[in-house]
Design an enzyme around this catalytic site. Sequence first.
Site, PDB file in Angstrom:
ATOM      1  N   LYS A  84       0.833  -1.211   0.000  1.00  0.00           N
ATOM      2  CA  LYS A  84       0.000   0.000   0.000  1.00  0.00           C
ATOM      3  C   LYS A  84       0.871   1.266   0.000  1.00  0.00           C
ATOM      4  CE  LYS A  84      -3.289   2.986   0.974  1.00  0.00           C
ATOM      5  NZ  LYS A  84      -4.083   3.581  -0.111  1.00  0.00           N
ATOM      6  N   LYS A 125       0.989  11.253   6.214  1.00  0.00           N
ATOM      7  CA  LYS A 125       1.240  10.028   7.003  1.00  0.00           C
ATOM      8  C   LYS A 125       1.795   8.925   6.099  1.00  0.00           C
ATOM      9  CE  LYS A 125      -2.611   7.528   7.775  1.00  0.00           C
ATOM     10  NZ  LYS A 125      -2.673   6.383   6.888  1.00  0.00           N
TER      11      LYS A 125
HETATM   12  P1  NAD Z   1     -11.258   9.671   8.472  1.00  0.00           P
HETATM   13  O1  NAD Z   1     -10.459  10.577   9.325  1.00  0.00           O
HETATM   14  O2  NAD Z   1     -12.296  10.251   7.566  1.00  0.00           O
HETATM   15  O3  NAD Z   1     -11.987   8.559   9.379  1.00  0.00           O
HETATM   16  C1  NAD Z   1     -11.425   7.964  10.501  1.00  0.00           C
HETATM   17  C2  NAD Z   1     -12.528   7.674  11.510  1.00  0.00           C
HETATM   18  O4  NAD Z   1     -11.927   7.013  12.634  1.00  0.00           O
HETATM   19  C3  NAD Z   1     -13.210   8.935  12.033  1.00  0.00           C
HETATM   20  O5  NAD Z   1     -14.623   8.785  11.942  1.00  0.00           O
HETATM   21  C4  NAD Z   1     -12.740   9.036  13.485  1.00  0.00           C
HETATM   22  O6  NAD Z   1     -13.719   9.609  14.343  1.00  0.00           O
HETATM   23  C5  NAD Z   1     -12.504   7.562  13.820  1.00  0.00           C
HETATM   24  N1  NAD Z   1     -11.571   7.347  14.922  1.00  0.00           N
HETATM   25  C6  NAD Z   1     -10.395   7.977  15.174  1.00  0.00           C
HETATM   26  N2  NAD Z   1      -9.800   7.468  16.268  1.00  0.00           N
HETATM   27  C7  NAD Z   1     -10.625   6.488  16.720  1.00  0.00           C
HETATM   28  C8  NAD Z   1     -10.577   5.584  17.826  1.00  0.00           C
HETATM   29  N3  NAD Z   1      -9.528   5.599  18.671  1.00  0.00           N
HETATM   30  N4  NAD Z   1     -11.608   4.723  17.999  1.00  0.00           N
HETATM   31  C9  NAD Z   1     -12.654   4.707  17.131  1.00  0.00           C
HETATM   32  N5  NAD Z   1     -12.768   5.540  16.082  1.00  0.00           N
HETATM   33  C10 NAD Z   1     -11.760   6.417  15.878  1.00  0.00           C
HETATM   34  O7  NAD Z   1     -10.194   8.815   7.628  1.00  0.00           O
HETATM   35  P2  NAD Z   1     -10.455   8.050   6.239  1.00  0.00           P
HETATM   36  O8  NAD Z   1     -10.208   8.992   5.096  1.00  0.00           O
HETATM   37  O9  NAD Z   1     -11.727   7.302   6.318  1.00  0.00           O
HETATM   38  O10 NAD Z   1      -9.214   7.023   6.257  1.00  0.00           O
HETATM   39  C11 NAD Z   1      -9.197   5.889   7.121  1.00  0.00           C
HETATM   40  C12 NAD Z   1      -7.979   5.039   6.739  1.00  0.00           C
HETATM   41  O11 NAD Z   1      -8.071   4.617   5.373  1.00  0.00           O
HETATM   42  C13 NAD Z   1      -6.641   5.788   6.857  1.00  0.00           C
HETATM   43  O12 NAD Z   1      -5.647   4.923   7.332  1.00  0.00           O
HETATM   44  C14 NAD Z   1      -6.361   6.218   5.440  1.00  0.00           C
HETATM   45  O13 NAD Z   1      -4.966   6.399   5.199  1.00  0.00           O
HETATM   46  C15 NAD Z   1      -6.931   5.053   4.648  1.00  0.00           C
HETATM   47  N6  NAD Z   1      -7.383   5.375   3.289  1.00  0.00           N
HETATM   48  C16 NAD Z   1      -8.153   6.467   3.039  1.00  0.00           C
HETATM   49  C17 NAD Z   1      -8.561   6.720   1.733  1.00  0.00           C
HETATM   50  C18 NAD Z   1      -9.420   7.923   1.378  1.00  0.00           C
HETATM   51  O14 NAD Z   1      -9.556   8.203   0.174  1.00  0.00           O
HETATM   52  N7  NAD Z   1      -9.997   8.645   2.329  1.00  0.00           N
HETATM   53  C19 NAD Z   1      -8.183   5.861   0.682  1.00  0.00           C
HETATM   54  C20 NAD Z   1      -7.429   4.741   0.984  1.00  0.00           C
HETATM   55  C21 NAD Z   1      -7.022   4.494   2.293  1.00  0.00           C
END
Ligand code: NAD
Length: 298
Positions: free
Chosen positions: A169, A238
Amino acid sequence: MDLGFIGLGNMGLPIATRLIEAGHPLVVFDTRPDIVAQAVDLGAQAASSPRDVADRAETVLASLPSVLASREVALGTDGVIEGRRVERFIDLSTVGSTAAQQIQTQLAQRGIAMLDSPVSGGVGGAAKGTLTLMVSGPRDQFEIVEPILARLGTPFFVDTKPGAGQTMKLVNNLLAATALAATSEVVVMGVKAGLDPSVMIEVINAGSGATNASRDKFPKSILPRSFDYGFATGLMVKDVRLYLEEAEALGLPTEVAAAVGRLWELVLREEGPESDFTTAIKPIEAAAGVIVDGRPSG
Ligand code: NAD
């Protein structure tokens, strides 16, 4: 199969929605009650902690924004590790191979299997079920959950070695970070020289310079200046930092990655961690004194 889901953000909520629509009973937790309420409206059951999720579901998935959050959710005092029912934990977050291996080792000591399964394909892919999933861990566990992962997109079994999916990834995301940075720089250059940015993107997409950045991110979020692609700058930084850490730990040259990393650190300082990562073009525009505006009246 009873499923749990922790982290209902930009990616987590659409993924959870697909699992509910597939008929899986889903227990959910997020630190944001408003977003838990949205999932409950869609048919999920709310839990009070990651541990509560793991008390009620045999397979627990997570989509979390940081290494710290993944560690806390998996291994914390109220974490998945303390759950009575959980048999396997699938982390869809991008956390790097070191963290994935540490989490896997500690969960294994309590008889909980771990699959790291970071994803690519963005918020649109999460909603449509067209994600690319990069899975590593025990193959027999992968086979058990493959139909669930297939509901989210295309699962690729990368290796049995924990963390291998994470390395895959990081490689993918360094390329995505590079393409967006490089495309932003060259389009700003063209606009400064007098070219129309919409024409540039059309030509690039018909030529050999096309990437996902020019095919998708520019038309959707940069040319219309909506900057709403759904991936935060903080998350992109990150991933670039994690890539650099892993490449440096291997003793490898990082000439390109380091330059890309410097640009993303600048975007983080100028636009902030919550900004959409398509704002990467803004500091480049500012330095050039131009705006890349592809709106019809722009
Ligand atoms: P985001 O910040 O939108 O969502 C993360 C969620 O986790 C939030 O709702 C937050 O409240 C919750 N959270 C944080 N700490 C927590 C805890 N201790 N316990 C429970 N809930 C908690 O992030 P995202 O964009 O959805 O990304 C999530 C993951 O997926 C990341 O690792 C990111 O790198 C990866 N990712 C994101 C994308 C994208 O396009 N957004 C694409 C591929 C991968």
